[in-house]
Design an enzyme around this catalytic site. Structure first.
Site, mmCIF file in Angstrom:
data_model
loop_
_atom_site.group_PDB
_atom_site.id
_atom_site.type_symbol
_atom_site.label_atom_id
_atom_site.label_comp_id
_atom_site.label_asym_id
_atom_site.label_seq_id
_atom_site.Cartn_x
_atom_site.Cartn_y
_atom_site.Cartn_z
ATOM 1 N N ARG A 110 0.835 -1.198 0.000
ATOM 2 C CA ARG A 110 0.000 0.000 0.000
ATOM 3 C C ARG A 110 0.872 1.252 0.000
ATOM 4 N NH1 ARG A 110 -1.223 2.415 4.429
ATOM 5 N NH2 ARG A 110 -1.344 0.530 5.708
ATOM 6 N N TYR A 140 -13.977 18.297 -16.900
ATOM 7 C CA TYR A 140 -14.393 16.894 -16.845
ATOM 8 C C TYR A 140 -15.467 16.725 -15.773
ATOM 9 C CZ TYR A 140 -14.293 12.011 -15.424
ATOM 10 O OH TYR A 140 -14.665 10.742 -15.042
ATOM 11 N N ASP A 145 -4.789 19.434 -15.365
ATOM 12 C CA ASP A 145 -5.210 18.150 -15.906
ATOM 13 C C ASP A 145 -4.798 18.146 -17.378
ATOM 14 O OD1 ASP A 145 -6.480 15.965 -17.034
ATOM 15 O OD2 ASP A 145 -8.395 16.305 -16.025
ATOM 16 N N LYS A 177 -6.295 6.650 -19.945
ATOM 17 C CA LYS A 177 -6.462 7.167 -21.295
ATOM 18 C C LYS A 177 -5.213 6.925 -22.147
ATOM 19 C CE LYS A 177 -10.486 8.621 -19.776
ATOM 20 N NZ LYS A 177 -10.440 8.486 -18.313
#
Length: 373
Positions: free
Chosen positions: A47, A99, A170, A195
């Site tokens: 983690r 977005y 972004d 993406k």
């Protein structure tokens, strides 16, 4: 090294005892301690860190010219981790064309915790006028989703620095190959690695890269490691594998994208095309200044109403009518129906992610889909 070279070699951190040229997948969730209680391999618990995640983060930090990177289980989680790292009561200046997933986060998850204004960030005077005493973040998105607005990163970064405000970008639509916000003055850059970084529509992930390891970055890393919304070793392995071809995939997306945009721009059934590579785009000169090329993302307005757009999107044969973008296959989507009744997206807008099929086949599919009166 040039981006093409970095993309291939920056992930080769792990030197296997068996001499693997391709770094192996490390699935262990826990790692040996030495007699003094330390961790000689550099990892304690997956983690917190993992060899494959370290390789991915190192690759993106180098590609984006940052000091460090943090990988997350999704793009939404990457952005949300930055919002979580802000102190309660902080004000965010966000873009009006944003977005919808991030806008929904701010409106539904951070309501009452953070305050925010959604403005047209192509208007620099409006950006300056929107700054408040408690403004802590200017969140930009360029090119934007779905209207492909282009924000002047260098100009916004100058405003942010003059007011001691963090500026994040972004840059998902551009990828690190086409645009590097940190080199233009941004403090943080974010990608949905689902993406273009993944590029094959089979990996979910997100990444944040920082220009410097400051106090805010330490809070972001704490959210990542303590919150634990991290990608699996296998996802990290697949991402580093995909990034090795990123530069050459982007060349194909850009080449096809330009031809498709030019075709749509002349089509009698198309009202407008939003693509920063077209000279008619209102921020074309800014895009030329800060991007190496213009990518494979665009949107266009079908002449008529929402039914005209639906008619076109339902006629495609090669394009996949599906959410997401940046894969090798071409995708098309009616964005308003995804974003819901409160969306400001035009109802006759279709967003397309131009893939790597032969461009003649892509254009032929759009031609037959738009062949109605």
């Amino acid at each position: 090294m040039k981006p093409e070279t970095l993309a291939i070699h920056a992930s080769n951190l792990v030197k296997s005892a068996t001499g693997d040229v391709t770094p192996p997948i490390s699935l262990s969730t826990t790692f040996f301690r030495d007699e003094e209680g330390g961790y000689p391999g550099g990892h304690m618990y997956s983690r917190v860190s993992n060899p494959n995640r370290s390789a991915l983060e190192n690759t993106l930090a180098q590609l984006e010219y940052g000091e460090d990177a943090a990988a997350f289980s999704s793009g939404n989680t990457a952005g949300m981790s930055l919002f979580q790292a802000l102190k309660a009561g902080s004000h965010i200046i966000a873009p009006d064309d944003m977005y919808w997933g991030f806008k929904k986060q701010l409106l539904t998850i951070f309501e009452g915790i953070l305050t925010f204004d959604f403005i047209d960030q192509t208007d620099l005077n409006l950006v300056k006028a929107s700054i408040k005493p408690n403004t802590r973040l200017i969140w930009t998105e360029t090119p934007s989703n779905p209207l492909l607005k282009v924000t002047d990163i260098e100009a916004i970064a100058t405003i942010a620095k003059a007011n001691q405000i963090t500026m994040a970008c972004d840059s998902t639509f551009a990828s690190p190959i086409l645009q590097n916000p940190i080199r233009l003055g941004a403090d943080l850059v974010m990608h949905s690695s689902t993406k273009y970084l993944g590029g094959h529509s089979d990996i979910l992930g997100g990444i944040l890269v920082t220009a410097k390891k400051d106090e805010l970055w330490e809070r972001i890393k704490n959210v990542q490691q303590t919150g634990g919304a991290v990608p699996s070793p296998f996802d990290c392995y697949l991402l580093t594998r995909s990034i090795k071809t990123l530069a050459y995939r982007m060349k194909g997306h850009c080449e096809n994208g330009k031809k498709v945009a030019e075709y749509l721009n002349e089509h009698p059934q198309v009202e407008a095309v939003f693509y920063p590579g077209l000279e008619s785009h209102p921020q074309h000169e800014i895009a030329k200044k800060q991007m190496k090329d213009f990518g494979g993302m665009m949107s266009f307005l079908v002449k008529g109403d929402v039914e005209s757009a639906r008619k076109a999107v339902n006629k495609v044969k090669l394009f996949a009518q599906a959410t997401s973008l940046g894969g090798v296959e071409s995708l098309i989507e009616h964005r308003f129906s995804v974003e819901g009744p409160d969306s400001k997206t035009p109802k006759n807008l279709l967003r397309i992610s131009v893939g790597l099929e032969h461009v003649d086949d892509i254009i032929a599919d759009l031609a037959q889909a738009l062949a109605f009166s």
